[in-house]
Motif scaffolding. Structure first.
Motif, PDB file in Angstrom:
ATOM      1  N   UNK B 321       0.838  -1.211   0.000  1.00 26.43           N
ATOM      2  CA  UNK B 321       0.000   0.000   0.000  1.00 26.43           C
ATOM      3  C   UNK B 321       0.863   1.246   0.000  1.00 26.43           C
ATOM      4  N   UNK B 322       1.906   1.232   0.805  1.00 23.41           N
ATOM      5  CA  UNK B 322       2.801   2.387   0.864  1.00 23.41           C
ATOM      6  C   UNK B 322       3.417   2.643  -0.517  1.00 23.41           C
ATOM      7  N   UNK B 323       3.874   1.561  -1.151  1.00 21.05           N
ATOM      8  CA  UNK B 323       4.521   1.690  -2.458  1.00 21.05           C
ATOM      9  C   UNK B 323       3.542   2.239  -3.494  1.00 21.05           C
ATOM     10  N   UNK B 324       2.289   1.869  -3.339  1.00 18.81           N
ATOM     11  CA  UNK B 324       1.265   2.322  -4.292  1.00 18.81           C
ATOM     12  C   UNK B 324       0.649   3.655  -3.883  1.00 18.81           C
ATOM     13  N   UNK B 325       1.136   4.222  -2.800  1.00 23.22           N
ATOM     14  CA  UNK B 325       0.595   5.497  -2.315  1.00 23.22           C
ATOM     15  C   UNK B 325      -0.754   5.359  -1.660  1.00 23.22           C
ATOM     16  N   UNK B 326      -1.073   4.149  -1.190  1.00 23.15           N
ATOM     17  CA  UNK B 326      -2.411   3.907  -0.639  1.00 23.15           C
ATOM     18  C   UNK B 326      -2.439   3.712   0.880  1.00 23.15           C
ATOM     19  N   UNK B 327      -1.266   3.781   1.513  1.00 21.85           N
ATOM     20  CA  UNK B 327      -1.280   3.587   2.965  1.00 21.85           C
ATOM     21  C   UNK B 327      -1.726   4.885   3.617  1.00 21.85           C
ATOM     22  N   UNK B 328      -2.879   4.862   4.287  1.00 27.43           N
ATOM     23  CA  UNK B 328      -3.389   6.105   4.850  1.00 27.43           C
ATOM     24  C   UNK B 328      -2.453   6.678   5.902  1.00 27.43           C
ATOM     25  N   UNK B 329      -2.380   7.981   5.938  1.00 24.03           N
ATOM     26  CA  UNK B 329      -1.555   8.655   6.947  1.00 24.03           C
ATOM     27  C   UNK B 329      -2.267   8.592   8.295  1.00 24.03           C
ATOM     28  N   UNK B 330      -1.497   8.466   9.347  1.00 24.92           N
ATOM     29  CA  UNK B 330      -2.094   8.403  10.678  1.00 24.92           C
ATOM     30  C   UNK B 330      -2.650   9.765  11.068  1.00 24.92           C
ATOM     31  N   UNK B 331      -3.883   9.756  11.576  1.00 28.12           N
ATOM     32  CA  UNK B 331      -4.433  10.991  12.135  1.00 28.12           C
ATOM     33  C   UNK B 331      -3.821  11.267  13.496  1.00 28.12           C
ATOM     34  N   UNK B 332      -3.662  10.186  14.213  1.00 30.06           N
ATOM     35  CA  UNK B 332      -3.005  10.306  15.509  1.00 30.06           C
ATOM     36  C   UNK B 332      -2.315   8.986  15.836  1.00 30.06           C
ATOM     37  N   UNK B 333      -1.372   9.101  16.753  1.00 35.73           N
ATOM     38  CA  UNK B 333      -0.618   7.915  17.153  1.00 35.73           C
ATOM     39  C   UNK B 333      -0.915   7.632  18.618  1.00 35.73           C
TER      40      UNK B 333
END
Lengths: 490, 420
Positions: B321-333
């Motif tokens: 997903x990251x490679x395809x630009x599909x890994x969502x960014x975390x809103x919070x950790x």
């Protein structure tokens, strides 16, 4: 393997002293045979010591130790590149933590100047802590010796041996000496377990066993008493704890417990000093390890004990009066002693070799320089030190440089094969380790040990069960028991 | 020459292979596995005993059997390239990988996402500072296992094993079956660090004595090991004077712990967990450096390969997903902290994303054995999960599935602990 039946000079002992003498003698037109009881050179004191290039301020002015130390330090600078000896000229500090110790530093400085040690300087607390922030805050000052350094003790020994062999010296390993044969007060040869070598000159560089060798010829003039020193070696990740060799202020008997980087980027602490009787006892002990940890903490309080990767002990070849014994035997003509070589013997070795050559000439050996002496060892490929483009080049020449065998130290199969087939080549797993560093890393051969064993078996054309760790009978693996039962049934 | 890949996986053991397959399933087009050995499978190839795959395949497979199933799947996918006999020398933060092998020489590889699956290595004698000489005959249990099972040689005929980790227990049985005499297994702690089934099947079934609260104080022998001096230790693991006794042996095997192999992780300064000795990861197994993922024993040492494969899948999916630009960014950790008797927890934090939440598996180890205890997972005073445990042992990982709805509720730090 048969050994030569005669030689002009036989050197007994393949430590740093014996091999340095062999290399020095190989400059001349003489037949030289070096006999060593173990399967490799550097198997005694030379394999387990601090690996320090001493500046030379410790020894009593005028002593052999003082002369050969300062001269040896200078000589290494001239030869280390030719021979491929790993040395780092990082300097050393003697740390004082009391007024009394500060006074000792002054004495050391005076003594050092008298010995001809250049650049000695007493640094104040602030300067010391700036250079070495991990030292104890109790430090009051330190003696800075810029000519001090760290070097590889077995690497130096192997380098001398390689160069000696290239220049015609024969090295006979697993060839213990039984007796120096003397006729009418003169050396006539050396009786070994593998046969007799007729020779008029014998050099006794037998380290811990030099007194036994001397006695076999009838010269009982000195005794060697082993003095054990234990060490802890740390992972490369903590090597930046100190930048230079850190000595405590010395006592009368010992230079004390050091904290120092090694030439290959590890860190070590040690040694202690324990007089023992058994010349084969290189065991570490819980008490000894505690002693060196406590001792090291006096100069560097926060030791990264979690990062220790191994411990070992070495034996110093100590004599009664403490100085080196480098001289023609008083009672046996043709026998030259190079004995009692404890610290700073590693640093002193090339200078000791010079002195021994002089004694041989005084004793009547005619030495004429060889026209074709080759002062250089073949350049060793050290894969981990190469840039990527250089790595590609060596792999193109030999694909075995493209196979990493030791992961911790990034040692390739090509380097291991080179070490086995070097002029003074490795016959054992530890021999490979000392020449290539395969197995020296944080996994201590856990991964590469079986692979190095297999490469040794292949290159030496012997079964795996005959591959040894280091000493003559240190076999590593056995055939499976079921196989033996089957062969018994047949 | 530059080779471009969506996902590059360093290490072709069970975690790496599962990661590759999972990355492909998620849509990564070009996947590469770099393996330093001559075949895929990692340490499984030398584990010829059975007991692998009970969760994964609902069968009891041998190590090579388990590896073989994954190797077939990897080989069946032409979009997974495999480089064998290839060692990664350097990784850069911009995901350029330098590797070497005898055939192609130096290789430079550009990845969009990198997964670390380098596994673990064994702790050595040096790390635990046993006194004595350096005679031949001291091996780590895993090195001995390789010699016995893959090369066909014995490390000794009369054997003492220090440490009751699983490899040590397995080797006690293996060497007994090979005709060697296993004199004893010694364990520093008052309990075994291995799986209970291994203590039973590998020691008790063969009458091999297990001395708990014992250690080795000295190894004897000049050329080859001739024996060891053992001693009892007190509750502080200090040797009890006078309790020493000797055991004759020609071989000492060490099974004194495994260490995640994070040399590469350190060169790119990944944030590390000092207790697991692995990189700190979120539930996607993403490390502190975006685009770098880690799974399996390199993150924390597992007991069961089934979970290693599972973790590989998590990382493979997320890396693709990251490679395809599909890994969502975390809103919070949200950090997860192990306290009150729980020693380690993986993942160490959750990346809460706007997407529909998924359940999260937490892998935990306790610090010491406990009986009749409750595992409590809470956040800001709110109970997320509890489970009563009859026994909890450091040698057996606790796995908990945190439901999706609980995951998305969390705003504050989550703590996991044991309560009496």
């Amino acid at each position: 393997m048969t050994i030569p039946t005669k030689a002009d000079v036989v050197i007994v002992g393949g430590g740093v002293v014996g091999t340095a003498i062999a290399r020095e003698l190989s400059k001349y037109d003489v037949d030289v045979v070096l006999v060593e009881k173990e399967p490799d050179v550097a198997m005694g004191t030379s394999k387990a010591n601090s690996g320090i290039l001493h500046a030379g301020f410790d020894a009593k002015p005028g002593s052999l130790k003082a002369k050969t130390n300062v001269r040896g330090n200078k000589l290494y600078r001239e030869i280390y590149q030719d021979l491929g000896i790993d040395i780092k000229f990082i300097g050393s500090l003697v740390v004082a933590t009391s007024d009394e110790e500060m006074a000792t530093l002054n004495e050391l400085q005076v003594r050092g100047r008298e010995n001809g040690v250049p650049g000695l300087e007493i640094l104040d607390k602030e300067t010391v802590l700036k250079r070495e922030p991990n030292l104890t805050t109790n430090v009051m000052g330190a003696l800075w010796a810029p000519t001090g350094g760290v070097m590889c003790p077995f690497g130096a020994t192997i380098a001398f041996a390689d160069n000696a062999v290239v220049n015609g010296v024969k090295i006979c390993t697993e060839c213990p000496v039984e007796e120096i044969v003397v006729e009418e007060g003169k050396v006539s040869g050396v009786k070994t377990a593998k046969g007799f070598i007729a020779a008029k000159y014998v050099i006794n560089a037998a380290g811990l066993f030099a007194d036994n060798i001397s006695r076999s010829a009838g010269d009982n003039s000195f005794d060697i008493k082993p003095r054990k020193g234990e060490y802890v070696l740390f992972d490369k990740t903590v090597a930046n704890l100190v930048n230079t060799v850190i000595f405590p202020t010395p006592s009368k008997v010992s230079k004390g417990i050091l904290v120092s980087p090694t030439v290959h980027g590890n860190l070590f602490i040690g040694p202690n000093a324990q007089d023992i009787d058994d010349k084969g006892d290189m065991d570490t002990s819980p008490d000894g390890l505690q002693e060196i940890i406590a001792g090291a903490r006096k100069t560097v309080p926060n030791l990264p004990l979690h990062a220790s990767i191994t411990q070992f002990a070495g034996l110093r070849a100590a004599t009664g009066d403490g100085d080196f014994v480098i001289k023609a035997s008083d009672s046996v003509s043709g026998m030259i002693q190079a004995a009692g070589i404890q610290s700073p013997g590693l640093t002193a070795a090339p200078a000791i070799a010079e002195i021994v050559i002089g004694i041989l000439q005084e004793q009547g050996l005619i030495l004429t320089k060889k026209a074709n002496f080759n002062s250089q060892n073949r350049h060793k490929v050290k894969f981990h030190e190469l840039a990527h483009n250089e790595r590609a080049k060596v792999i193109a020449q030999n694909p075995l440089y493209g196979r990493i065998v030791c992961r911790c130290e990034t040692v390739t199969e090509g380097e291991i094969v080179d070490a086995i087939h070097a002029p003074c080549g490795a016959l054992t797993v530890d021999g490979v380790k000392r020449r290539t560093r395969a197995g020296m890393g944080r996994c201590q051969g856990g991964f590469c040990g079986p692979r190095v064993t297999a490469i040794l078996a292949r290159e030496l054309n012997i079964p795996v069960t005959e591959v040894r760790k280091d000493t003559t009978k240190s076999y590593l693996f056995f055939d499976k028991i079921t196989d033996e039962v089957q062969s018994n049934d047949e | 020459m530059m080779n471009d890949y969506d996902v590059v996986i360093i290490g072709g053991g069970p975690a790496g292979m599962a990661a590759a397959l999972s990355a492909r399933k998620t849509g990564a087009e070009k996947v590469l596995i770099i393996e330093r050995d001559r075949e895929l499978g990692g340490i499984l190839q030398q584990c010829i005993h059975n007991g692998f795959g009970l969760h994964r395949f609902k069968e009891e497979l041998t190590g090579p059997g388990y590896a073989g199933r994954y190797i077939k799947m990897v080989q069946a996918d032409p979009s997974i390239d495999v480089l064998l006999d290839t060692m990664v020398l350097d990784v850069e933060q911009d995901k350029i990988i330098y590797a070497v092998n005898p055939k192609q020489g130096m290789l430079t590889i550009q990845a969009k996402a990198v997964i670390f699956t380098m596994g673990c290595r064994e702790r050595t004698r040096g790390a635990i500072r046993i006194a004595g000489g350096r005679a031949a005959g001291v091996f780590t249990a895993g090195a001995a296992q390789r010699m016995v099972n893959m090369e066909g040689f014995l490390p000794g005929k009369k054997i003492v094993i220090l440490g009751s980790g699983d490899i040590g227990l397995i080797m006690a049985r293996r060497l007994t079956l090979e005709g060697a005499k296993v004199q004893a297994v010694l364990e520093l702690m008052p309990y075994s660090n291995g799986l209970t089934r291994n203590v039973v099947q590998c020691l008790e079934d063969f009458d091999i004595p297990l001395h708990l609260s014992h250690t080795i104080v000295k190894v004897h022998g000049k050329e080859r090991v001739t024996g060891v001096t053992c001693a009892k230790v007190d509750e502080n693991r200090a040797v009890i004077p006078g309790s020493e006794f000797d055991i004759e042996c020609d071989c000492l095997l060490l099974s004194v712990g495994l260490i995640p192999e994070n040399e590469l992780s350190r060169t790119i300064d990944l944030a590390m967990d000092s207790l697991t000795s692995g990189p700190i990861v979120d539930q996607f197994r993403q490390t502190s450096l975006p685009g770098f993922f880690a799974a399996g024993n390199v993150v924390h040492v597992h007991d069961l390969v089934d979970f290693v494969s599972q973790e590989g899948e998590i990382a493979g999916n997320a890396a693709a997903k990251y490679a395809l630009g599909q890994l969502p960014k975390a809103q919070r950790v949200v950090d997860i902290e192990a306290t009150g008797g729980v020693r380690t927890v993986v993942p160490q934090h959750l990346s809460i994303t706007p997407e529909s939440p998924e359940s999260v598996r937490l892998f935990m180890r306790v610090g010491k054995p406990e009986q009749r205890i409750t595992l409590v997972i809470e956040s800001a005073g709110k109970m997320l999960y509890t489970r009563k445990l009859a026994v909890a042992k450091p040698g057996e990982m606790i796995v908990v599935e945190l439901p999706a709805d609980k995951v998305c509720e969390c705003t504050n730090k989550i703590t996991v602990s044991l309560v009496k």
